[in-house]
Design a protein around this motif. Structure first.
Motif, PDB file in Angstrom:
ATOM      1  N   GLN A 181      32.539   3.120  41.442  1.00 20.07           N
ATOM      2  CA  GLN A 181      33.198   2.839  42.787  1.00 20.07           C
ATOM      3  C   GLN A 181      32.215   3.004  43.790  1.00 20.07           C
ATOM      4  N   LYS A 182      31.107   3.672  43.726  1.00 21.17           N
ATOM      5  CA  LYS A 182      30.436   4.027  44.835  1.00 21.17           C
ATOM      6  C   LYS A 182      29.279   2.832  44.869  1.00 21.17           C
ATOM      7  N   GLN A 183      28.654   2.381  43.654  1.00 23.97           N
ATOM      8  CA  GLN A 183      27.912   1.531  43.383  1.00 23.97           C
ATOM      9  C   GLN A 183      28.514   0.131  44.179  1.00 23.97           C
ATOM     10  N   PHE A 184      29.735   0.013  43.635  1.00 28.44           N
ATOM     11  CA  PHE A 184      30.584  -1.255  44.195  1.00 28.44           C
ATOM     12  C   PHE A 184      30.742  -1.298  45.747  1.00 28.44           C
ATOM     13  N   SER A 185      31.036  -0.239  46.185  1.00 26.40           N
ATOM     14  CA  SER A 185      31.061  -0.012  47.638  1.00 26.40           C
ATOM     15  C   SER A 185      29.769  -0.347  48.360  1.00 26.40           C
ATOM     16  N   GLN A 186      28.677   0.201  47.930  1.00 22.86           N
ATOM     17  CA  GLN A 186      27.540  -0.059  48.326  1.00 22.86           C
ATOM     18  C   GLN A 186      26.764  -1.201  48.542  1.00 22.86           C
ATOM     19  N   ILE A 187      27.161  -2.241  47.054  1.00 22.12           N
ATOM     20  CA  ILE A 187      26.824  -3.657  47.092  1.00 22.12           C
ATOM     21  C   ILE A 187      27.672  -4.421  48.314  1.00 22.12           C
TER      22      ILE A 187
END
Length: 124
Positions: free
Chosen positions: A34-40
């Motif tokens: 979830q954090k990676q998806f949000s950052q992208i």
């Protein structure tokens, strides 16, 4: 662009691990938490939450390049969006709903999430 469509059609969200898995055309898979998806997607994770109005959603799809121009949200079709926006819409649909096919239409809440992504707002 074919690769984006393929990846969007294979996106699966695991609610237990909160990981999105995409299968790529070279038969490899990619996992994002979830954090990676949000950052992208450069999503805000805190702050004030906004309520999106229907006319803002219609205007957003016009800005995205939806053809023909929408006069009502009910006329929306994912296939009428440019490929990249259609890809993102497909991912959002697969992650927020249980649907795995028939991703051309959505509930209002999904359109509001898309508006939040597009305008960079925390949507209630």
């Amino acid at each position: 662009m074919e690769g984006l469509s393929f990846a969007a059609s294979t996106a699966v969200f695991n609610k237990t691990t909160k990981v999105v898995t995409f299968h790529l055309m070279n038969l490899k898979s990619m996992k994002l938490n979830q954090k990676q998806f949000s950052q992208i997607l450069q999503l805000p994770t805190f702050g004030t939450f906004y309520e999106v109005m229907n006319d803002q959603v219609i205007y957003m799809f016009k800005e995205m390049g939806h053809q023909p121009t929408l006069t009502a949200i009910s006329h929306f079709k994912k296939s009428s969006l440019p490929c990249v926006w259609g890809f993102l819409f497909g991912i959002v649909m697969r992650c927020l709903t249980r649907r795995s096919s028939g991703l051309d239409k959505a509930k209002l809440e999904v359109y509001f999430v898309m508006a939040g992504l597009y305008y960079g707002l925390n949507v209630d």
